[in-house]
Motif scaffolding. Sequence first.
Motif, PDB file in Angstrom:
ATOM      1  N   GLU A   1       0.830  -1.210   0.000  1.00  0.00           N
ATOM      2  CA  GLU A   1       0.000   0.000   0.000  1.00  0.00           C
ATOM      3  C   GLU A   1       0.864   1.258   0.000  1.00  0.00           C
ATOM      4  O   GLU A   1       0.634   2.196   0.756  1.00  0.00           O
ATOM      5  CB  GLU A   1      -0.951   0.003   1.202  1.00  0.00           C
ATOM      6  N   VAL A   2       1.887   1.262  -0.864  1.00  0.00           N
ATOM      7  CA  VAL A   2       2.805   2.385  -0.889  1.00  0.00           C
ATOM      8  C   VAL A   2       3.369   2.556  -2.295  1.00  0.00           C
ATOM      9  O   VAL A   2       3.510   1.594  -3.051  1.00  0.00           O
ATOM     10  CB  VAL A   2       3.957   2.166   0.128  1.00  0.00           C
ATOM     11  N   LYS A   3       3.636   3.792  -2.654  1.00  0.00           N
ATOM     12  CA  LYS A   3       4.341   4.116  -3.881  1.00  0.00           C
ATOM     13  C   LYS A   3       5.594   4.875  -3.468  1.00  0.00           C
ATOM     14  O   LYS A   3       5.522   5.810  -2.661  1.00  0.00           O
ATOM     15  CB  LYS A   3       3.467   4.989  -4.790  1.00  0.00           C
ATOM     16  N   ILE A   4       6.754   4.470  -3.987  1.00  0.00           N
ATOM     17  CA  ILE A   4       8.017   5.019  -3.504  1.00  0.00           C
ATOM     18  C   ILE A   4       8.823   5.602  -4.659  1.00  0.00           C
ATOM     19  O   ILE A   4       9.105   4.915  -5.644  1.00  0.00           O
ATOM     20  CB  ILE A   4       8.861   3.936  -2.804  1.00  0.00           C
ATOM     21  N   GLY A   5       9.200   6.850  -4.504  1.00  0.00           N
ATOM     22  CA  GLY A   5      10.115   7.484  -5.434  1.00  0.00           C
ATOM     23  C   GLY A   5      11.519   7.401  -4.873  1.00  0.00           C
ATOM     24  O   GLY A   5      11.735   7.754  -3.713  1.00  0.00           O
ATOM     25  N   VAL A   6      12.464   6.910  -5.665  1.00  0.00           N
ATOM     26  CA  VAL A   6      13.845   6.767  -5.194  1.00  0.00           C
ATOM     27  C   VAL A   6      14.756   7.628  -6.059  1.00  0.00           C
ATOM     28  O   VAL A   6      14.636   7.644  -7.286  1.00  0.00           O
ATOM     29  CB  VAL A   6      14.303   5.297  -5.202  1.00  0.00           C
ATOM     30  N   MET A   7      15.669   8.334  -5.399  1.00  0.00           N
ATOM     31  CA  MET A   7      16.587   9.220  -6.101  1.00  0.00           C
ATOM     32  C   MET A   7      18.001   8.992  -5.613  1.00  0.00           C
ATOM     33  O   MET A   7      18.236   8.777  -4.417  1.00  0.00           O
ATOM     34  CB  MET A   7      16.190  10.689  -5.878  1.00  0.00           C
ATOM     35  N   GLY A   8      18.949   9.052  -6.529  1.00  0.00           N
ATOM     36  CA  GLY A   8      20.362   8.913  -6.200  1.00  0.00           C
ATOM     37  C   GLY A   8      21.187   9.162  -7.441  1.00  0.00           C
ATOM     38  O   GLY A   8      20.654   9.363  -8.537  1.00  0.00           O
TER      39      GLY A   8
ATOM     40  N   ARG B   1      10.928  -4.380  -7.510  1.00  0.00           N
ATOM     41  CA  ARG B   1       9.501  -4.124  -7.306  1.00  0.00           C
ATOM     42  C   ARG B   1       9.034  -3.036  -8.268  1.00  0.00           C
ATOM     43  O   ARG B   1       8.797  -1.887  -7.887  1.00  0.00           O
ATOM     44  CB  ARG B   1       9.230  -3.686  -5.860  1.00  0.00           C
ATOM     45  N   PRO B   2       8.899  -3.373  -9.554  1.00  0.00           N
ATOM     46  CA  PRO B   2       8.511  -2.361 -10.541  1.00  0.00           C
ATOM     47  C   PRO B   2       7.128  -1.765 -10.299  1.00  0.00           C
ATOM     48  O   PRO B   2       6.818  -0.677 -10.794  1.00  0.00           O
ATOM     49  CB  PRO B   2       8.563  -3.121 -11.875  1.00  0.00           C
ATOM     50  N   ASP B   3       6.303  -2.469  -9.538  1.00  0.00           N
ATOM     51  CA  ASP B   3       4.970  -1.959  -9.225  1.00  0.00           C
ATOM     52  C   ASP B   3       4.992  -0.902  -8.128  1.00  0.00           C
ATOM     53  O   ASP B   3       4.013  -0.176  -7.920  1.00  0.00           O
ATOM     54  CB  ASP B   3       4.065  -3.102  -8.773  1.00  0.00           C
ATOM     55  N   VAL B   4       6.122  -0.793  -7.421  1.00  0.00           N
ATOM     56  CA  VAL B   4       6.222   0.109  -6.268  1.00  0.00           C
ATOM     57  C   VAL B   4       7.112   1.312  -6.547  1.00  0.00           C
ATOM     58  O   VAL B   4       6.776   2.436  -6.172  1.00  0.00           O
ATOM     59  CB  VAL B   4       6.766  -0.656  -5.042  1.00  0.00           C
ATOM     60  N   PHE B   5       8.247   1.083  -7.225  1.00  0.00           N
ATOM     61  CA  PHE B   5       9.269   2.121  -7.326  1.00  0.00           C
ATOM     62  C   PHE B   5       9.178   2.961  -8.586  1.00  0.00           C
ATOM     63  O   PHE B   5       8.904   2.453  -9.680  1.00  0.00           O
ATOM     64  CB  PHE B   5      10.664   1.487  -7.268  1.00  0.00           C
ATOM     65  N   GLU B   6       9.434   4.240  -8.414  1.00  0.00           N
ATOM     66  CA  GLU B   6       9.710   5.174  -9.499  1.00  0.00           C
ATOM     67  C   GLU B   6      11.072   5.773  -9.204  1.00  0.00           C
ATOM     68  O   GLU B   6      11.360   6.112  -8.053  1.00  0.00           O
ATOM     69  CB  GLU B   6       8.663   6.291  -9.558  1.00  0.00           C
ATOM     70  N   ALA B   7      11.911   5.932 -10.231  1.00  0.00           N
ATOM     71  CA  ALA B   7      13.287   6.384  -9.992  1.00  0.00           C
ATOM     72  C   ALA B   7      13.625   7.645 -10.761  1.00  0.00           C
ATOM     73  O   ALA B   7      13.074   7.913 -11.835  1.00  0.00           O
ATOM     74  CB  ALA B   7      14.272   5.279 -10.370  1.00  0.00           C
TER      75      ALA B   7
END
Length: 242
Positions: free
Chosen positions: A26-33, A46-52
Amino acid sequence: MKRILIVGATSGIGEGLARLYAERGEVKIGVMGRRSGRLKDLCASRPDVFEAEVCDVTDTEALPVALERLASRLGGVDILVLASGTGDLNPELDYAVERCTLDTNVTGWTCVADWAIRYFENRGQGHLATVTSVGGLRGSGAAPAYNATKSFQMNYLEGLRQRVAVRRLPIEVTDIRPGFVDTAMAKGEGLFWVAPVDKACRQIARGIDRRRKVVYVTRRWRLAAWVYRHIPGWLYVRMMKG
């Protein structure tokens, strides 16, 4: 669904938190680096969860644009976790080493923190959580810039907390102060109470859930921090190896 944006998600605590939150569901996560390969691997898990979004926090011209772009793809941000940071032992006082720490922990860090607070003020609510360090409570002869920049972060967060309180805005500001965690940032000899990354991340996530103002990781570091702060200055400068 909770939407979380993590800056500094390619290693250490940032990556650990990203994986921990993904497991919750139950979460959508944006990751930056800055390391595209590490972000690609994380998203593949987890392609259904992460946006990069690939961006180096020291690139303060590109950074706000990248943050806006990632926030838009998430459909908004409820929590921003700022976990990027660097620091090295610098017994030779090599300015290039200090400059790298300053650029990341002060200039880039401030750019992200300011963006987050402005974003949450415009949105009307939100939560900024930042990884500082117990080291920010006192200076260090071995790593002067690292401890000094962490002290800067602690004070800056207090200022942001005051800012939103005066405006009576429902915006939380959490200062996460780890002791030693088993990451590449744990440098030097004689380290003690070194926490595994997964344990540290569980305690951090719990502190964020509870909207704590300050979170010590692991919890025993709260007592150590009190002792650390109250050592007389004359004794402190003699007992620390610089």
